[in-house]
Write a protein that holds these residues in place. Structure first.
Motif, short mmCIF file in Angstrom:
data_model
loop_
_atom_site.label_atom_id
_atom_site.label_comp_id
_atom_site.label_asym_id
_atom_site.label_seq_id
_atom_site.Cartn_x
_atom_site.Cartn_y
_atom_site.Cartn_z
N ALA A 265 -3.19 -0.14 2.85
CA ALA A 265 -2.95 -0.42 4.17
C ALA A 265 -3.98 -0.14 5.16
CB ALA A 265 -1.48 0.34 4.59
N ARG A 266 -4.38 1.07 4.90
CA ARG A 266 -5.40 1.46 5.78
C ARG A 266 -6.74 0.62 5.58
NH1 ARG A 266 -3.58 6.73 4.11
NH2 ARG A 266 -4.99 6.98 2.46
N GLU A 267 -7.20 0.38 4.33
CA GLU A 267 -8.22 -0.34 3.97
C GLU A 267 -8.23 -1.71 4.85
OE1 GLU A 267 -10.55 -2.51 0.13
OE2 GLU A 267 -9.20 -0.86 -0.02
N TYR A 268 -7.08 -2.34 4.56
CA TYR A 268 -6.96 -3.59 5.37
C TYR A 268 -6.51 -3.58 6.78
CZ TYR A 268 -8.31 -5.81 1.01
OH TYR A 268 -9.26 -6.15 -0.08
N GLY A 269 -5.90 -2.50 7.31
CA GLY A 269 -5.46 -2.59 8.62
C GLY A 269 -4.03 -3.24 8.76
N THR A 270 -3.10 -2.92 7.72
CA THR A 270 -2.04 -3.63 7.85
C THR A 270 -0.98 -2.71 8.26
OG1 THR A 270 -1.14 -2.90 5.67
CG2 THR A 270 -2.74 -4.92 5.75
N LEU A 271 0.29 -3.30 8.80
CA LEU A 271 1.16 -2.19 8.97
C LEU A 271 1.85 -1.75 7.51
CD1 LEU A 271 3.26 -4.39 11.74
CD2 LEU A 271 2.01 -2.45 11.96
N HIS A 272 2.50 -0.59 7.49
CA HIS A 272 2.61 -0.29 6.21
C HIS A 272 4.30 0.69 6.39
CE1 HIS A 272 2.59 3.17 3.00
NE2 HIS A 272 2.98 2.32 2.52
N GLU A 273 5.17 0.33 5.13
CA GLU A 273 6.39 1.01 5.15
C GLU A 273 6.14 1.45 3.68
OE1 GLU A 273 8.75 2.02 6.97
OE2 GLU A 273 8.53 1.01 8.80
N THR A 274 6.69 2.88 3.58
CA THR A 274 6.42 3.56 2.41
C THR A 274 7.22 3.27 1.12
OG1 THR A 274 6.14 5.46 3.49
CG2 THR A 274 6.72 5.74 1.34
N SER A 275 8.43 2.73 1.49
CA SER A 275 9.47 2.08 0.25
C SER A 275 10.55 1.44 0.75
CB SER A 275 10.22 3.65 -0.35
OG SER A 275 10.89 3.18 -1.35
N PHE A 276 10.62 0.38 -0.08
CA PHE A 276 11.58 -0.87 0.30
C PHE A 276 13.01 -0.34 0.34
CE2 PHE A 276 14.31 -4.27 -0.09
CZ PHE A 276 13.48 -5.38 0.67
#
Length: 197
Positions: A135-146
């Motif tokens: 997520a950091r590498e590609y600059g995406t939004l991120h949620e830890t766990s579904f």
């Protein structure tokens, strides 16, 4: 009037709505949340039960259309169930994000999972780390766990009784509601990113 945006939800049975009646799975409940909150977007269900990260990568170009504006990527559960090496899962997710973010320049919400401890601490550390790092590498939004929202306010044993189907893996309709309530604002943020992309 602005055109309705298209979000493709690429995932496995958790995305597909395994074991749930029509309208109760993740995508239809998310769609209802977006509609209720005035977010002008249509969610396309590209969840396939049993799919691994490799399966998601293999059908990525089929899932993406010329009209796709953003993507939710929620894969890895079946890699975990099969004990596949985290480096293989990571490589597949990396390839997916390279295409979606790198080539198509589409915003992404990456939804991870947390590995259980039964594969050992090294496996767990490598698996759990791949989502936030990508997520950091590609600059995406991120949620830890579904499945994280299911245990946000109760312990795992209570969550399994209340929010999980008898198979012990897939959320029931009430569990999906909790997941959508938690992730809905992030999907709204994803839609907002389309406008600035």
């Amino acid at each position: 009037m602005a055109e309705t945006l298209e979000i493709v939800a690429l995932g496995d049975s958790l995305t597909a709505g395994y074991g749930l009646p029509d309208g109760q799975g993740f995508v239809p409940q998310l769609q209802a949340w977006l509609d209720d909150n005035g977010v002008d977007a249509t969610v396309v269900n590209a969840g396939v039960s049993g799919d691994t990260t490799a399966g998601g990568l293999a059908r990525l170009n089929w899932a993406l259309s010329d009209g796709t504006d953003a993507m939710i990527v929620a894969l890895g559960g079946n890699d975990l169930l099969r004990g596949l090496p985290p480096e293989a899962s990571r490589a597949n997710l990396d390839a997916i994000l390279s295409t979606v973010v790198g080539e198509r320049a589409l915003p992404v919400l990456l939804i991870g999972l947390e590995a259980p401890g039964n594969y050992g601490p090294d496996f767990k550390a490598d698996f759990d780390a791949m989502y936030p790092e990508l997520a950091r590498e590609y600059g995406t939004l991120h949620e830890t766990s579904f499945l994280g929202p299911l245990v946000a306010e109760v312990d795992m044993a209570t969550a399994r009784k209340r929010y999980v189907q008898p198979d012990g893996v897939h959320p029931n309709a009430e569990g999906v509601r909790l997941i959508v309530e938690a992730f809905g604002p992030r999907v709204a943020e994803l839609v907002a990113r389309v406008a600035t992309n």
